[in-house]
Motif scaffolding. Sequence first.
Motif, PDB file in Angstrom:
ATOM      1  N   PHE A 137       0.851  -1.186   0.000  1.00 19.78           N
ATOM      2  CA  PHE A 137       0.000   0.000   0.000  1.00 19.78           C
ATOM      3  C   PHE A 137       0.892   1.243   0.000  1.00 19.78           C
ATOM      4  O   PHE A 137       1.792   1.364   0.838  1.00 19.78           O
ATOM      5  CB  PHE A 137      -0.927   0.013   1.214  1.00 19.78           C
ATOM      6  N   ILE A 138       0.638   2.138  -0.951  1.00 17.91           N
ATOM      7  CA  ILE A 138       1.407   3.375  -0.996  1.00 17.91           C
ATOM      8  C   ILE A 138       0.463   4.542  -1.254  1.00 17.91           C
ATOM      9  O   ILE A 138      -0.599   4.374  -1.859  1.00 17.91           O
ATOM     10  CB  ILE A 138       2.497   3.353  -2.084  1.00 17.91           C
ATOM     11  N   THR A 139       0.832   5.704  -0.761  1.00 22.44           N
ATOM     12  CA  THR A 139       0.127   6.924  -1.115  1.00 22.44           C
ATOM     13  C   THR A 139       0.955   7.640  -2.172  1.00 22.44           C
ATOM     14  O   THR A 139       2.095   8.026  -1.916  1.00 22.44           O
ATOM     15  CB  THR A 139      -0.078   7.828   0.112  1.00 22.44           C
ATOM     16  N   LYS A 140       0.383   7.764  -3.341  1.00 18.49           N
ATOM     17  CA  LYS A 140       1.092   8.415  -4.451  1.00 18.49           C
ATOM     18  C   LYS A 140       0.585   9.853  -4.565  1.00 18.49           C
ATOM     19  O   LYS A 140      -0.609  10.088  -4.738  1.00 18.49           O
ATOM     20  CB  LYS A 140       0.849   7.656  -5.751  1.00 18.49           C
ATOM     21  N   THR A 224      -3.672  13.061  -5.716  1.00 22.30           N
ATOM     22  CA  THR A 224      -3.107  12.220  -4.663  1.00 22.30           C
ATOM     23  C   THR A 224      -4.107  11.138  -4.274  1.00 22.30           C
ATOM     24  O   THR A 224      -5.303  11.404  -4.124  1.00 22.30           O
ATOM     25  CB  THR A 224      -2.750  13.065  -3.436  1.00 22.30           C
ATOM     26  N   CYS A 225      -3.611   9.930  -4.110  1.00 26.86           N
ATOM     27  CA  CYS A 225      -4.504   8.819  -3.768  1.00 26.86           C
ATOM     28  C   CYS A 225      -3.681   7.688  -3.159  1.00 26.86           C
ATOM     29  O   CYS A 225      -2.484   7.541  -3.452  1.00 26.86           O
ATOM     30  CB  CYS A 225      -5.232   8.331  -5.020  1.00 26.86           C
ATOM     31  N   GLU A 226      -4.332   6.884  -2.329  1.00 24.75           N
ATOM     32  CA  GLU A 226      -3.694   5.659  -1.839  1.00 24.75           C
ATOM     33  C   GLU A 226      -3.960   4.539  -2.839  1.00 24.75           C
ATOM     34  O   GLU A 226      -5.080   4.389  -3.341  1.00 24.75           O
ATOM     35  CB  GLU A 226      -4.208   5.265  -0.460  1.00 24.75           C
ATOM     36  N   TYR A 227      -2.917   3.766  -3.116  1.00 22.19           N
ATOM     37  CA  TYR A 227      -3.023   2.666  -4.065  1.00 22.19           C
ATOM     38  C   TYR A 227      -2.620   1.349  -3.404  1.00 22.19           C
ATOM     39  O   TYR A 227      -1.706   1.311  -2.574  1.00 22.19           O
ATOM     40  CB  TYR A 227      -2.104   2.887  -5.267  1.00 22.19           C
ATOM     41  N   TYR A 293      -1.437  -0.852 -10.138  1.00 23.73           N
ATOM     42  CA  TYR A 293      -1.832   0.118  -9.126  1.00 23.73           C
ATOM     43  C   TYR A 293      -3.340   0.258  -9.151  1.00 23.73           C
ATOM     44  O   TYR A 293      -3.921   0.599 -10.185  1.00 23.73           O
ATOM     45  CB  TYR A 293      -1.190   1.480  -9.401  1.00 23.73           C
ATOM     46  N   ARG A 298     -10.250   3.184   2.568  1.00 21.98           N
ATOM     47  CA  ARG A 298     -10.609   2.279   3.661  1.00 21.98           C
ATOM     48  C   ARG A 298     -11.985   2.649   4.194  1.00 21.98           C
ATOM     49  O   ARG A 298     -12.300   3.811   4.395  1.00 21.98           O
ATOM     50  CB  ARG A 298      -9.543   2.354   4.768  1.00 21.98           C
TER      51      ARG A 298
END
Length: 299
Positions: A137-140, A224-227, A293, A298
Amino acid sequence: MDYLNTILEATEFIHQNYTENILVADIAEYVYLSPSYFSMVFRIITGYTVKEYLNQYRLYKAAIALKETDKKIIFIAFESGFSSQQSLTKKFVKQYKLPPAHFRKINPPINPFPPENIFMERGIIMDLKHCFENVKFITKESFLVVGIETDIDYNLGTNNIGNLYDKWNNENLVELIPDQINYPVVYGMTHESDENDTAKYMIGVEVSTLKNLPSGFIARKFDTCEYAVFETTLDMETSGEFWRYFYKTWLSEQNLKQPQSICTKNKNIYTKLPNFEVYDVNFKDETSKIQIYAPIIRK
């Protein structure tokens, strides 16, 4: 660990010892796994519990004996690993819909067990399991992509995506875009899905600025989003197996959903944000590893 070969060894052990009173623990010990873990892996790879597989194989061998020999049914029962003729008959009727004596009389055709393609089909599921067990899980942060784009309509198919890649590769477009980040990493991006089962597909590269945007290219900015980031193969992704498991099973199991999701007229669930494939310098063909991705939020 090579799970597929481990289960192949386990099934070979069953095939050689099915006439004996073998237990799950005996087979697990043979392949050096704990009984509980072995049972789980066996079920994933074959689609059967160990006991189901063992019984199916014993019944198949009994059916072959009924077809090819004139041995008494009680002897066939013992030789096939059953404790009595009654035990064989009960399970045989459930499997073949006929008692052994009547089965022998009419001699119906039977399918071999195990099926020839059992491990190939279930191997896909094991590959998926590995893929989803190793998710990151990363926030890009917001990013810029420059490339070429086409409209896609899922009702008509996605052949035009292949045409887009032909143009990208044949004209070597990656070399024409300045200010690239992580050259020569390429993105294949599905975005702006809508209620009519249409979307846009973009092939492009991430760039640091749009000041030098060359003519003939499209620029996109993504927020920006979490992937969730998965490693799989292009073959797995294009077969649909990856996305079926992602949407139908994985998201709900992880208590996640995709942001800005929509339900289309065909009852498909898509996100307007980009799902995208990442192709690095090692990508050669459909069997090569890629990253996927998928935007998530959540619950």
